[in-house]
Design a protein around this motif. Structure first.
Motif, PDB file in Angstrom:
ATOM      1  N   UNK A  60       0.814  -1.149   0.047  1.00 11.18           N
ATOM      2  CA  UNK A  60      -0.041  -0.060  -0.033  1.00 11.18           C
ATOM      3  C   UNK A  60       0.876   1.327  -0.102  1.00 11.18           C
ATOM      4  N   UNK A  61       1.997   1.174   0.894  1.00 12.13           N
ATOM      5  CA  UNK A  61       3.244   2.164   0.673  1.00 12.13           C
ATOM      6  C   UNK A  61       2.697   3.666   0.843  1.00 12.13           C
ATOM      7  N   UNK A  62       1.618   3.776   1.354  1.00  6.27           N
ATOM      8  CA  UNK A  62       1.189   5.223   1.478  1.00  6.27           C
ATOM      9  C   UNK A  62       2.483   6.044   2.517  1.00  6.27           C
ATOM     10  N   UNK A  63       3.237   5.352   3.184  1.00  5.96           N
ATOM     11  CA  UNK A  63       4.057   6.001   4.039  1.00  5.96           C
ATOM     12  C   UNK A  63       5.359   6.687   3.272  1.00  5.96           C
ATOM     13  N   UNK A  64       5.373   6.332   2.063  1.00  5.79           N
ATOM     14  CA  UNK A  64       6.277   6.953   1.144  1.00  5.79           C
ATOM     15  C   UNK A  64       5.607   8.023   0.309  1.00  5.79           C
ATOM     16  N   UNK A  65       4.617   8.313   0.112  1.00  2.63           N
ATOM     17  CA  UNK A  65       4.124   9.486  -0.459  1.00  2.63           C
ATOM     18  C   UNK A  65       4.822  10.528  -0.370  1.00  2.63           C
ATOM     19  N   UNK A  66       5.228  11.184  -1.577  1.00  5.47           N
ATOM     20  CA  UNK A  66       6.039  12.303  -1.443  1.00  5.47           C
ATOM     21  C   UNK A  66       7.272  12.482  -1.215  1.00  5.47           C
ATOM     22  N   UNK A  67       8.072  11.235  -0.880  1.00  3.05           N
ATOM     23  CA  UNK A  67       9.273  11.290  -0.525  1.00  3.05           C
ATOM     24  C   UNK A  67      10.216  11.490  -1.683  1.00  3.05           C
ATOM     25  N   UNK A  68      11.493  12.201  -1.353  1.00  4.43           N
ATOM     26  CA  UNK A  68      12.263  12.102  -2.559  1.00  4.43           C
ATOM     27  C   UNK A  68      13.697  11.747  -2.081  1.00  4.43           C
ATOM     28  N   UNK A  69      14.358  10.952  -2.602  1.00  6.78           N
ATOM     29  CA  UNK A  69      15.580  10.493  -2.212  1.00  6.78           C
ATOM     30  C   UNK A  69      16.738  10.884  -3.325  1.00  6.78           C
ATOM     31  N   UNK A  70      17.948  11.688  -2.985  1.00  8.60           N
ATOM     32  CA  UNK A  70      18.879  11.755  -3.889  1.00  8.60           C
ATOM     33  C   UNK A  70      20.090  11.067  -3.602  1.00  8.60           C
ATOM     34  N   UNK A  71      20.953  10.497  -4.518  1.00  8.24           N
ATOM     35  CA  UNK A  71      22.123   9.937  -3.824  1.00  8.24           C
ATOM     36  C   UNK A  71      23.242  10.041  -5.150  1.00  8.24           C
ATOM     37  N   UNK A  72      24.479   9.930  -4.862  1.00  9.00           N
ATOM     38  CA  UNK A  72      25.530   9.643  -5.622  1.00  9.00           C
ATOM     39  C   UNK A  72      25.908   8.554  -5.716  1.00  9.00           C
ATOM     40  N   UNK A  73      26.516   8.113  -6.926  1.00 13.08           N
ATOM     41  CA  UNK A  73      27.062   6.598  -7.025  1.00 13.08           C
ATOM     42  C   UNK A  73      28.580   6.902  -7.874  1.00 13.08           C
ATOM     43  N   UNK A  74      29.578   6.492  -7.726  1.00 13.56           N
ATOM     44  CA  UNK A  74      30.713   6.706  -8.331  1.00 13.56           C
ATOM     45  C   UNK A  74      31.797   5.284  -8.282  1.00 13.56           C
ATOM     46  N   UNK A  75      32.881   5.546  -8.642  1.00 15.91           N
ATOM     47  CA  UNK A  75      33.869   4.599  -8.637  1.00 15.91           C
ATOM     48  C   UNK A  75      35.182   5.237  -8.190  1.00 15.91           C
ATOM     49  N   UNK A  76      36.107   4.687  -7.779  1.00 17.31           N
ATOM     50  CA  UNK A  76      37.330   5.313  -7.097  1.00 17.31           C
ATOM     51  C   UNK A  76      38.477   4.202  -7.341  1.00 17.31           C
ATOM     52  N   UNK A  77      39.511   4.485  -7.843  1.00 13.03           N
ATOM     53  CA  UNK A  77      40.722   3.707  -8.141  1.00 13.03           C
ATOM     54  C   UNK A  77      42.058   4.045  -7.694  1.00 13.03           C
ATOM     55  N   UNK A  78      42.822   3.164  -7.357  1.00 17.73           N
ATOM     56  CA  UNK A  78      44.479   3.671  -6.965  1.00 17.73           C
ATOM     57  C   UNK A  78      45.042   2.340  -7.493  1.00 17.73           C
ATOM     58  N   UNK A  79      46.220   2.856  -8.139  1.00 17.88           N
ATOM     59  CA  UNK A  79      47.217   1.780  -8.640  1.00 17.88           C
ATOM     60  C   UNK A  79      47.482   0.764  -7.871  1.00 17.88           C
ATOM     61  N   UNK A  80      47.743  -0.578  -8.050  1.00 24.90           N
ATOM     62  CA  UNK A  80      48.020  -1.643  -7.361  1.00 24.90           C
ATOM     63  C   UNK A  80      49.556  -1.556  -7.187  1.00 24.90           C
ATOM     64  N   UNK A  81      50.270  -1.151  -7.943  1.00 23.41           N
ATOM     65  CA  UNK A  81      51.722  -1.169  -7.795  1.00 23.41           C
ATOM     66  C   UNK A  81      52.175  -0.279  -6.651  1.00 23.41           C
ATOM     67  N   UNK A  82      52.926  -0.871  -5.609  1.00 17.86           N
ATOM     68  CA  UNK A  82      53.288  -0.091  -4.414  1.00 17.86           C
ATOM     69  C   UNK A  82      52.064   0.017  -3.542  1.00 17.86           C
ATOM     70  N   UNK A  83      50.904  -0.151  -3.791  1.00 18.28           N
ATOM     71  CA  UNK A  83      49.755  -0.248  -2.707  1.00 18.28           C
ATOM     72  C   UNK A  83      49.485  -1.606  -2.321  1.00 18.28           C
ATOM     73  N   UNK A  84      48.756  -1.690  -1.336  1.00 16.05           N
ATOM     74  CA  UNK A  84      48.215  -2.730  -0.861  1.00 16.05           C
ATOM     75  C   UNK A  84      46.582  -3.041  -0.756  1.00 16.05           C
ATOM     76  N   UNK A  85      46.066  -1.882  -1.252  1.00 14.95           N
ATOM     77  CA  UNK A  85      44.663  -1.892  -1.394  1.00 14.95           C
ATOM     78  C   UNK A  85      43.985  -1.294  -0.124  1.00 14.95           C
ATOM     79  N   UNK A  86      44.761  -0.637   0.913  1.00 17.87           N
ATOM     80  CA  UNK A  86      44.310  -0.064   2.189  1.00 17.87           C
ATOM     81  C   UNK A  86      43.475   1.201   1.994  1.00 17.87           C
TER      82      UNK A  86
END
Length: 615
Positions: A575-601
């Motif tokens: 029935x979902x009346x509790x969500x009427x009018x709700x607005x959600x904004x969100x960001x999605x992305x990716x991040x990378x670091x080279x693996x050479x000289x790094x251990x993934x920390x």
């Protein structure tokens, strides 16, 4: 050696240094700095050149959305009493996180095979892609060797050039009635209704160097609001003023999509062993409720919901009262019969997981996905009435006997004959028992041929284990495979068994299942880097629970190779009346670091693209 007086090095951040060692003064460290000539001969090699390596991430995508319009002639909604994943032309998005709702179930109407009908529906609901030269919403084909030279037409999201074109992997919901248009946020849906669903498959490519990759995101407060409280919303018993319920009702699934087809694959063979908790805490009369019968009904409903077209096999083992019993081997779902269960005493979980996995190794099919489904209401607590210092467990089926622990790597001390951390006499779930059972679970999940472990916690709530750990956290982080943990009261098990069955038979590696609020919490973790991804899915790395520098986590290949991750959302039917009018904004992305000289920390992301490229 120091370079404090070298003005050329003041502009190099640590991240720039790690990226390419691109300044010749650093690449030739030690040459001519405080040294003496020990040799009298000199040879000149002219025309030498040092080229710094690069680390750049390019991204592309294809997005789908179904709101009952485009593609409606290809599907029909399935009535509640007809939802059954045995139907070869049925597609289900479960509602486990919102048990008062029901799943979204569609039946494909085409004349082709399940996959052909599904592909046609996916093409009809594709609304945006990049690259998309003919603007049909379906991504253009390109090869890996076209990525980094610009021929594929991908975008360097986060760069000044991309921002000038309005491109980005951010997704504020702007309360318009339009779906995504060029220059808009990628996910931009202004009138989401129960029964709607959508998906984006992101492809990312590392140019030149291999690197560690994180998927990240966060709530965008500017575009998140409860809006005006309508009368139906205000009167809904699930409405909580000041809370954006859409975050809790929207379901999310994130997975590795190796074939980049925007679809979570569930077709294929699957072998399932149920490990059923029969400890004394599951009672026949608990405040007037027969929890034992509810568990039995739930298991029967789960098995009934499995495919009977030959693709699924199922067996079971139970654990409680200091023993592992009730073992039945793999067979077809329609031939499965749950052995008589006796609910008493403690919870020897590690022995049950080990023996269930041994049956899968022995009786499972070569190409089938092996899955152990643990159904439990508590943490591991085991031993032979507290009298045996090294308990072991055995069970037999079809003339074959299985013993746990099976050998090295499946108990805390490989040099002793049984389990080492048992403490059933105390009646508590000790830290030692937790650690030893987690070790067994890791051994079962490890390697390319490891089994998936799906966990159903039938006693959700705050249950504290030894060491102050919450039961839910322990089962999700230490026992279940990433993305395969659910919790539901045992009294509701039968009601959601088909949802759980639909999740268990998924072939591809899903590393997150949950609501949108929980997804954004995970995607904003690790100081903003997000969820660490694994470049080799054959290892047992758990994206949500293991540390970023876990030895089982691998970097992703560079040279423009395509890597795909799917992000799917849906709003279960309610029935979902509790969500009427709700607005959600969100960001999605990716991040990378080279693996050479790094251990993934990982380092804290900055607004630079030379070293750690944020997309």
């Amino acid at each position: 050696m120091t370079h404090d007086n070298d003005p050329k090095l003041h502009s190099l951040s640590r991240r720039r240094v790690l990226a390419g060692l691109g300044a010749v003064g650093i690449a030739s460290a030690g040459a001519g700095v405080g040294t003496s000539a020990f040799f009298s001969d000199q040879e000149n090699f002219e025309g030498n050149e040092l080229t710094a390596g690069e680390l750049d991430m390019l991204v592309d995508w294809e997005e789908h959305y179904y709101d009952g319009s485009d593609g409606r002639d290809l599907v029909e909604y399935v009535p509640q009493d007809e939802i059954d994943i045995l139907d070869d032309n049925q597609y289900i998005l479960p509602a486990v996180e919102t048990p008062d709702a029901r799943p979204i179930a569609l039946r494909f109407l085409g004349d082709g095979t399940f996959q052909e009908n599904k592909d046609a529906f996916w093409d009809a609901t594709s609304i945006e892609a990049l690259p998309d030269s003919d603007d049909d919403g379906i991504q253009d084909d390109f090869s890996d060797d076209q990525v980094c030279n610009g021929e594929a037409g991908l975008t360097n999201v986060g760069s000044a050039d991309a921002e000038s074109r309005g491109e980005g992997l951010y997704a504020p919901n702007r309360t318009t009635n339009e779906v995504t248009a060029p220059g808009d946020p990628l996910i931009n849906l202004g009138d989401v209704k129960p029964g709607d669903f959508g998906e984006v498959t992101f492809s990312f490519h590392l140019c030149d160097n291999p690197g560690y990759v994180w998927m990240n995101g966060m709530l965008n407060e500017e575009f998140t609001s409860e809006g005006v409280l309508t009368e139906p919303e205000r009167n809904d018993p699930d409405e909580e003023e000041g809370v954006v319920e859409l975050l809790d009702e929207m379901e999310v699934r994130i997975w590795y999509d190796p074939d980049c087809d925007n679809q979570v694959e569930r077709r294929g063979e699957v072998d399932i062993m149920l490990a059923i908790d029969t400890s004394g805490s599951i009672r026949a009369d608990e405040d007037g409720v027969d929890e034992q019968q509810a568990l039995i009904d739930g298991v029967d409903a789960f098995v009934d919901a499995l495919p009977t077209d030959g693709s699924a096999q199922v067996g079971a083992v139970s654990f409680g009262d200091g023993s592992v019993t009730g073992l039945s081997g793999l067979g077809t779902p329609d031939s499965f019969s749950l052995p008589s269960l006796s609910f008493e005493s403690n919870t020897p979980m590690p022995g049950a997981i080990d023996i269930a996995d041994q049956v899968l190794d022995d009786q499972g099919r070569a190409d089938a996905l092996p899955v152990v489904v643990v159904v439990t209401d508590g943490g591991p607590n085991y031993g032979m009435d507290g009298d045996n210092p090294d308990p072991s467990y055995s069970a037999s089926v079809g003339g074959t006997s299985y013993t746990a622990p099976r050998g090295p790597g499946f108990s805390a001390d490989d040099g002793s004959p049984g389990y080492d951390n048992d403490d059933s006499a105390s009646g508590t779930v000790t830290e030692g028992e937790q650690d030893e059972t987690a070790l067994v679970a890791d051994a079962v999940k490890a390697g390319a041929d490891g089994s998936r472990i799906a966990v159903l916690n039938i006693a959700p709530g705050t249950v504290e284990l030894g060491g102050g750990r919450d039961l839910s956290d322990y089962l999700e982080d230490e026992i279940a495979s990433a993305g395969f943990y659910n919790e539901i009261p045992v009294t509701n098990f039968a009601d959601v068994a088909d949802d759980i069955a639909a999740e268990v038979v998924v072939q591809e590696e899903v590393f997150f299942n949950g609501n949108l609020r929980t997804a954004l919490d995970a995607l904003s973790g690790n100081e903003g880097r997000g969820v660490p991804l694994d470049g080799d899915r054959a290892t047992s790395f758990d994206e949500l629970a293991d540390p970023e520098n876990d030895p089982d986590r691998d970097p992703f290949t560079g040279a423009g190779v395509t890597h795909c991750v799917g992000f799917q959302w849906w709003l279960p039917v309610d029935h979902a009346n509790q969500i009427q009018g709700d607005t959600v904004g969100f960001d999605i992305g990716f991040y990378t670091e080279q693996s050479r000289h790094n251990d993934g920390t990982g380092m804290v992301p900055e607004n630079e693209t030379s070293v750690a490229d944020s997309a």
